[in-house]
Design an enzyme around this catalytic site. Structure first.
Site, PDB file in Angstrom:
ATOM      1  N   LYS A 259     -10.747   7.325 -18.135  1.00  0.00           N
ATOM      2  CA  LYS A 259     -11.084   7.732 -19.288  1.00  0.00           C
ATOM      3  C   LYS A 259      -9.983   7.748 -20.425  1.00  0.00           C
ATOM      4  O   LYS A 259      -9.461   6.571 -20.655  1.00  0.00           O
ATOM      5  CB  LYS A 259     -11.750   9.267 -19.245  1.00  0.00           C
ATOM      6  CG  LYS A 259     -12.804   9.324 -18.025  1.00  0.00           C
ATOM      7  CD  LYS A 259     -13.880   8.454 -18.086  1.00  0.00           C
ATOM      8  CE  LYS A 259     -14.682   8.185 -16.861  1.00  0.00           C
ATOM      9  NZ  LYS A 259     -15.003   9.480 -16.001  1.00  0.00           N
TER      10      LYS A 259
ATOM     11  N   ARG B 152       0.994  -1.342  -0.003  1.00  0.00           N
ATOM     12  CA  ARG B 152       0.211   0.095   0.014  1.00  0.00           C
ATOM     13  C   ARG B 152       1.069   1.083  -0.063  1.00  0.00           C
ATOM     14  O   ARG B 152       0.670   2.291  -0.580  1.00  0.00           O
ATOM     15  CB  ARG B 152      -0.895   0.046   1.132  1.00  0.00           C
ATOM     16  CG  ARG B 152      -1.690   1.176   1.490  1.00  0.00           C
ATOM     17  CD  ARG B 152      -2.809   1.381   2.461  1.00  0.00           C
ATOM     18  NE  ARG B 152      -2.627   0.503   3.441  1.00  0.00           N
ATOM     19  CZ  ARG B 152      -2.135   0.674   4.641  1.00  0.00           C
ATOM     20  NH1 ARG B 152      -1.328   1.671   4.774  1.00  0.00           N
ATOM     21  NH2 ARG B 152      -1.975  -0.226   5.546  1.00  0.00           N
TER      22      ARG B 152
ATOM     23  N   ASP C 298      -9.424  19.411 -12.476  1.00  0.00           N
ATOM     24  CA  ASP C 298      -9.577  18.111 -13.041  1.00  0.00           C
ATOM     25  C   ASP C 298      -9.283  18.019 -14.509  1.00  0.00           C
ATOM     26  O   ASP C 298      -9.977  18.885 -15.320  1.00  0.00           O
ATOM     27  CB  ASP C 298     -11.193  17.622 -12.905  1.00  0.00           C
ATOM     28  CG  ASP C 298     -11.471  16.287 -13.058  1.00  0.00           C
ATOM     29  OD1 ASP C 298     -10.932  15.846 -13.986  1.00  0.00           O
ATOM     30  OD2 ASP C 298     -12.387  15.792 -12.640  1.00  0.00           O
TER      31      ASP C 298
ATOM     32  N   TYR D 224     -18.012  17.170 -12.642  1.00  0.00           N
ATOM     33  CA  TYR D 224     -18.634  15.796 -12.708  1.00  0.00           C
ATOM     34  C   TYR D 224     -19.553  15.605 -11.675  1.00  0.00           C
ATOM     35  O   TYR D 224     -19.417  15.777 -10.425  1.00  0.00           O
ATOM     36  CB  TYR D 224     -17.336  14.818 -12.545  1.00  0.00           C
ATOM     37  CG  TYR D 224     -17.653  13.506 -12.633  1.00  0.00           C
ATOM     38  CD1 TYR D 224     -18.193  12.676 -13.720  1.00  0.00           C
ATOM     39  CD2 TYR D 224     -17.392  12.618 -11.285  1.00  0.00           C
ATOM     40  CE1 TYR D 224     -18.566  11.394 -13.545  1.00  0.00           C
ATOM     41  CE2 TYR D 224     -17.568  11.275 -11.342  1.00  0.00           C
ATOM     42  CZ  TYR D 224     -18.154  10.700 -12.272  1.00  0.00           C
ATOM     43  OH  TYR D 224     -18.506   9.288 -12.289  1.00  0.00           O
TER      44      TYR D 224
HETATM   45  C1  LIG Z   1     -15.265   9.834 -14.577  1.00  0.00           C
HETATM   46  C2  LIG Z   1     -14.827  11.445 -13.919  1.00  0.00           C
HETATM   47  C3  LIG Z   1     -14.606  11.291 -12.822  1.00  0.00           C
HETATM   48  C4  LIG Z   1     -14.609  10.172 -11.705  1.00  0.00           C
HETATM   49  O1  LIG Z   1     -13.630   9.231 -12.083  1.00  0.00           O
HETATM   50  P1  LIG Z   1     -13.890   7.620 -11.903  1.00  0.00           P
HETATM   51  O2  LIG Z   1     -12.595   7.005 -12.202  1.00  0.00           O
HETATM   52  O3  LIG Z   1     -15.095   7.243 -12.473  1.00  0.00           O
HETATM   53  O4  LIG Z   1     -13.835   7.468 -10.450  1.00  0.00           O
HETATM   54  C5  LIG Z   1     -13.911  12.501 -12.298  1.00  0.00           C
HETATM   55  N1  LIG Z   1     -14.006  13.564 -13.197  1.00  0.00           N
HETATM   56  C6  LIG Z   1     -14.353  13.629 -14.343  1.00  0.00           C
HETATM   57  C7  LIG Z   1     -14.356  14.654 -15.194  1.00  0.00           C
HETATM   58  C8  LIG Z   1     -14.823  12.354 -14.960  1.00  0.00           C
HETATM   59  O5  LIG Z   1     -15.414  12.306 -16.207  1.00  0.00           O
END
Ligand SMILES: *Cc1c(COP(=O)(O)O)cnc(C)c1O
Length: 379
Positions: free
Chosen positions: A195, A46, A170, A98
């Site tokens: 993504k 971890r 983000d 998000y």
């Molecule tokens: C999908 C997404 C998240 C969350 O991420 P996960 O991997 O699904 O937990 C956060 N910010 C944006 C812009 C996203 O598209």
């Protein structure tokens, strides 16, 4: 090294033991300590794992940071970053973030005494006006999900610095291929690596990257203490995905530009949202702070047309949540990804019930255009 070379040779992608050009998956929970000493390099999985460390050094390099931390999801990365703050601290949050980030803030973090004000971060005056004596950070997305709104990272980071605040961006939609928030003055970048960075719709992962040694120390502590770390297997898969980010983004964007042009001139389409649209409000800022416009397009059909029938008529483009994978994905935010946001707030933020969000994939462009044409013929 230039960016496309960094994707492949950045970080420590080669195995230091054997020279293997692909880092091995070190699937171990603990590490033999050959002598009793405090703080050996590897002690417990971890706290640190060589496969995860290779991914983290690559992620730090491609975002222009000095340290990166890998998590079991984007949401876990965002939770860990918000854990830098304490009860009574106030954070300014963009109004089109998000849906899961909204849920984390409203249904979880508020219980621990963190205070939030939601602001349209395109409006610099509104952001400045929202700053209080206890404000500690500005948290935003650009382009946003699903409206692809653009905020000026450099201007926001300047406001933040003048008031002693941290700027957290983000960068999931843009990816470091198109936008590098740390170079524009941000302190922390977060990613849903699920993504574009992973890119193949086959893993859930998150990253937090910084160029500030103090923040890096705190994030290392929180990553180990909270413990939502990325597994060695998924760390390997993610670094494998990142290696082709450049070629994938170029191909994604080429397809997206063609589809944007097609939708923009389509009589059945009422409105198209795409940062590369010269008529869009954010175009000039996008051009200044991004090297490309990404491959996310949102659009609305004319009011009388059946959105449900349209998305259900597609044969190649998958009706599915998520984005950034090799396959084209389409969804209706009001029913799917953003259903957790109360309708009146959603509408107030500009997300109509009929809004459609398309993540343009890497299929042959003629097949994608034919698929869309076929669905338009059905309505
Ligand atoms: C999908 C997404 C998240 C969350 O991420 P996960 O991997 O699904 O937990 C956060 N910010 C944006 C812009 C996203 O598209």
């Amino acid at each position: 090294m230039n960016f496309n070379t960094e994707l492949i040779h950045g970080g420590s992608s080669e195995d230091p033991q054997t020279g293997a050009v692909s880092i091995p998956i070190y699937r171990a929970s603990t590490f033999h300590q050959h002598a009793l000493s405090a703080g050996p390099k590897w002690e417990y999985g971890r706290s640190g794992n060589p496969t995860r460390a290779a991914l983290e050094s690559l992620a730090a390099q491609i975002e222009g940071g000095t340290a990166a931390f890998a998590f079991a999801s984007g949401s876990a990365a965002i939770h860990t970053v918000f854990s830098l703050f304490s009860a009574g601290d106030h954070i300014i949050v963009g109004n089109d973030v998000y849906g899961g980030t909204f849920r984390l803030i409203n249904q979880f973090l508020k219980r621990f005494g963190l205070l939030f004000t939601v602001v349209d971060t395109r409006d610099l005056t509104a952001v400045t006006d929202a700053i209080q004596p206890n404000t500690k950070a500005i948290y935003l997305e650009t382009p946003t999900n699903p409206l692809l709104n653009i905020s000026d990272i450099k201007a926001l980071a300047q406001i933040a610095k003048a008031h002693g605040l941290r700027t957290i961006v983000d960068n999931t939609f843009a990816t470091p291929y198109n936008q590098q928030p740390l170079a524009l003055g941000a302190d922390i970048v977060v990613h849903s690596a699920t993504k574009y960075l992973g890119g193949h719709s086959d893993l859930i992962a998150g990253l937090a990257i910084t160029n500030d040694d103090q923040i890096a120390k705190q994030l290392a502590f929180l990553q180990n203490s909270i413990g939502a770390v990325l597994s060695p297997d998924d760390s390997w898969l993610l670094q494998r995905g990142i290696k082709t980010l450049g070629v994938r983004m170029r191909a994604h964007e080429e397809n997206a530009r063609t589809i944007f042009t097609y939708l923009k001139s389509n009589a059945k389409v009422a409105k198209v949202y795409y940062p590369g649209d010269p008529d869009s409000a954010g175009y000039d800022i996008a051009k200044k702070q991004m090297t490309g416009f990404g491959a996310m397009i949102s659009f609305e059909l004319n009011k009388s047309l059946d959105t449900q029938k349209f998305v259900e008529s597609l044969k190649i483009i998958d009706l599915a949540e998520s984005l950034g994978g090799i396959e084209s994905l389409i969804e209706v935010p009001a029913v799917m990804t953003h259903a957790a946001i109360p309708r009146e707030i959603r509408i107030q933020n500009g997300i109509q019930d009929e809004l459609i969000r398309l993540s343009v994939g890497l299929e042959d462009i003629d097949d994608l255009l034919n698929d869309l044409k076929g669905a338009f013929d059905q309505i």
